[in-house]
Design an enzyme around this catalytic site. Structure first.
Site, mmCIF file in Angstrom:
data_model
loop_
_atom_site.group_PDB
_atom_site.id
_atom_site.type_symbol
_atom_site.label_atom_id
_atom_site.label_comp_id
_atom_site.label_asym_id
_atom_site.label_seq_id
_atom_site.Cartn_x
_atom_site.Cartn_y
_atom_site.Cartn_z
ATOM 1 N N GLY A 1 3.374 4.619 12.875
ATOM 2 C CA GLY A 1 4.152 3.452 13.092
ATOM 3 C C GLY A 1 3.597 2.493 14.364
ATOM 4 N N LYS B 1 0.852 -1.145 -0.122
ATOM 5 C CA LYS B 1 0.156 -0.109 0.024
ATOM 6 C C LYS B 1 0.903 0.984 -0.035
ATOM 7 C CE LYS B 1 -1.783 3.440 2.855
ATOM 8 N NZ LYS B 1 -1.832 4.219 1.476
ATOM 9 N N GLU C 1 10.326 1.880 10.120
ATOM 10 C CA GLU C 1 11.379 2.909 9.563
ATOM 11 C C GLU C 1 10.439 4.206 9.824
ATOM 12 O OE1 GLU C 1 14.351 2.632 8.988
ATOM 13 O OE2 GLU C 1 14.324 0.327 8.836
ATOM 14 N N GLY D 1 7.193 5.435 7.689
ATOM 15 C CA GLY D 1 6.249 6.529 7.986
ATOM 16 C C GLY D 1 6.434 7.292 9.297
ATOM 17 N N GLU E 1 10.003 16.674 14.763
ATOM 18 C CA GLU E 1 10.381 16.298 13.263
ATOM 19 C C GLU E 1 9.354 17.276 12.580
ATOM 20 O OE1 GLU E 1 8.966 12.911 11.208
ATOM 21 O OE2 GLU E 1 10.893 12.778 10.417
ATOM 22 N N GLU F 1 3.994 8.049 14.767
ATOM 23 C CA GLU F 1 2.667 8.256 15.277
ATOM 24 C C GLU F 1 1.887 6.924 14.741
ATOM 25 O OE1 GLU F 1 0.573 11.695 14.189
ATOM 26 O OE2 GLU F 1 -1.367 10.956 14.981
ATOM 27 N N CYS G 1 13.406 11.724 6.189
ATOM 28 C CA CYS G 1 13.617 11.063 7.513
ATOM 29 C C CYS G 1 14.767 11.292 8.098
ATOM 30 C CB CYS G 1 13.348 9.660 7.321
ATOM 31 S SG CYS G 1 14.409 8.642 6.245
ATOM 32 N N GLU H 1 -1.288 7.404 -0.518
ATOM 33 C CA GLU H 1 -2.378 7.421 -1.349
ATOM 34 C C GLU H 1 -1.865 8.618 -2.367
ATOM 35 O OE1 GLU H 1 -5.528 9.245 1.002
ATOM 36 O OE2 GLU H 1 -7.022 8.693 -0.216
#
Ligand code: NAP
Ligand code: MG
Length: 496
Positions: free
Chosen positions: A239, A181, A256, A234, A388, A237, A290, A184
């Site tokens: 994760g 996935k 990750e 991603g 971040e 939060e 990241c 989007e």
């Protein structure tokens, strides 16, 4: 380069068939730099996800792919690398249009991704366990590696093809089957990649793609009882939500996640090299990285002069239309990301940091761009020192001693990467051993190689990608014990 006349039309791939969603609903992606539609996608439902997982599960049980000779899987995976290189312009174009990143960078990323497939193609030859010949005369044992099963892959929007290429070739190399996935808003290249997989000879149904919202599909994948592992890249939060969901069937999880990566610059550094790396580290990919070097930790003696040089260089970086080959910094990916970044700029000013550069939206006819932004005199408790931001915002913190530098650097919930800039070998080695980070660069920044593992300490992640370590991530270990010679009986019936 021109915009496409019509948005590209995409379908999902399940069991080798290109299909619409069960609901027949579609959604549209607009270029964040040009505000015109560039892609249209099926909006997958839970039913679609269930179909994709059922396919991948059936393919795994049937065994054609997991039981195929490693050498044959290697050939197929190697062909994918070649096909990515052959199609790098088209893939780079789609990536540029959907993400807002500069076209030259997007094409470079395709070449880099192809190199990961080249490397992963060597791994089917190196997927093996151990043997034990020290268990006594009558016992011999081995541990073998088996593919985990169906792996669900969930990826973000910032490096779409690169990040799926850090997962998929490794899972395929060891014989897993997959349901992916993509984010989007940037699903185009992941779908194109799956076309290339079929061309390369990956059997239908081994690798499947579903498109749509993370809240629906990602949530369903991470709970699904027929999925053995989720490989997620991603935010921290989301994760944590994946981790929470994964407990339903105790599935393996590889994460990750985010970072607030410090570049530690000492007074004895190569000044110009460090300045360039700080500018690159924070503004590359609009700071939507990241690995972004979003914290500059600078030693007091050279701080004023160094920050001045960083500002001077930052002013010259070409920002603008990502389709222009001269552009180095493109558009911010979405309105919500834009708002997040601008809110942090406001917070930085409110908390008393010194805004030395940027901090505003650039005035352009279309799209959303943010000026390279630098905050000086940031102190460790401020939100712009801790959170971040995922945008072109540098936070400068000053230090006097090595001890102070390491304390500031490690005072973070994150631990993805860090760098040390010094000519003193003692400082370089001591600090790189003390830094709580999955990757430490000495006198360089953000380099990577397919054979070097990548991942985060603390809340930056769980597990590692890339390198031969990936074989461990996507396999299960089985211990097999074998007895030879007469049995040493547990109970021997007395003779009559
Ligand atoms: P995100 O919001 O966490 O989304 C990542 C993926 O998760 C997307 O595909 C998203 O779908 C999906 N998702 C959303 N809600 C979900 C749920 N409840 N369950 C399962 N999946 C769900 O991250 P992002 O905004 O795309 O990317 C930025 C973040 O990624 C940053 O924090 C960055 O540090 C991190 N990142 C980390 C690395 C690394 O290697 N450590 C690399 C790149 C990026 P939709 O968005 O399509 O709804
Ligand atoms: Mg998001």
């Amino acid at each position: 380069m021109n915009l496409p006349e019509k948005p590209f039309q995409y379908k999902m791939l399940i069991d080798g068939n290109w299909i619409e969603s069960e609901s027949k609903e579609r959604y549209e992606r607009k270029s964040p730099a040009h505000d015109v539609p560039v892609g249209e996608y099926p909006a997958a439902t839970v039913e679609d996800v269930n179909n994709a997982v059922a396919t991948a599960h059936r393919k795994f049980i049937e065994g054609q792919w997991p039981k195929m000779k490693g050498a044959d899987r290697a050939k197929i995976i190697g062909r994918v690398g070649d096909l990515i290189r052959k199609n790098k312009e088209e893939l780079g174009y789609i990536e540029c249009l959907e993400s807002g990143k500069p076209i030259t960078q997007a094409i470079d990323e395709m070449v880099w991704a192809a190199g990961i497939w080249d490397y992963a193609a060597t791994l089917p030859y190196h997927t093996y366990g151990d043997s034990y010949n020290t268990l006594g005369e009558n016992m011999l044992a081995m541990t073998i590696r088996e593919p985990l099963g169906v792996v669900g892959m969930i990826t973000p929007w910032n490096f779409p093809l690169l990040i799926i290429s850090q997962k998929l070739p490794f899972a395929l190399a060891v014989g897993c089957t997959t349901v992916t996935k993509p984010a989007e808003i940037t699903s185009g290249t992941t779908i194109k990649l799956h076309e290339l997989l079929l061309q390369a000879g990956v059997p239908a149904g081994v690798a499947n793609v579903v498109t749509g919202s993370g809240g629906v599909i990602g949530n369903c994948l991470s709970q699904h009882p027929d999925i053995s592992m989720i490989s997620f890249t991603g935010s921290t939060e989301v994760g944590k939500k994946v981790l929470q969901n994964a407990k339903s069937n105790v599935k393996k999880v590889e994460l990750e996640l985010g970072g607030k990566n410090p570049q530690l610059v000492f007074a004895d550094c190569d000044f110009d090299a460090a300045v360039d790396a700080v500018v690159f580290g924070v503004f590359f990919n609009q700071g939507e990285c990241c690995n972004s070097g979003s914290r500059l930790l600078i030693q007091d003696e050279i701080a004023d002069e160094f920050v001045q040089a960083v500002i001077k260089k930052s002013k010259t970086v070409p920002i603008g239309d990502p389709l222009d080959p001269k552009t180095k910094v493109g558009a911010i990916v979405s309105e919500s990301q834009f708002n997040t970044i601008m809110n942090y700029v406001k917070a930085g000013e409110k908390e008393g940091a010194e805004l030395r550069l940027g901090g505003k939206q650039m005035i352009t006819k279309t799209g959303r761009y943010i000026e390279p932004t630098i905050f000086d005199k940031v102190s460790p408790e401020m939100s712009i020192a801790n959170d971040e931001i995922f945008g072109p915002v540098l936070s400068v913190l000053r230090f006097k001693t090595k001890e102070e530098a390491i304390n500031i650097a490690n005072d973070s919930i994150y631990g993805l990467s860090a760098s040390v800039w010094t000519k003193d070998i003692d400082t370089a080695i001591t600090l790189s051993r003390k830094l709580e980070a999955g990757t430490v660069w000495i006198n360089t920044f953000m380099d990577g190689f397919p054979e070097l593992c990548f991942g985060g300490y603390k809340e930056s992640g769980l597990g590692r990608e890339l390198g031969h370590f990936a074989v461990e991530e996507f396999t299960e270990l089985k211990t097999i014990l074998m007895h030879t010679g007469p049995r040493d009986y547990w109970w021997k019936q007395p003779e009559k």
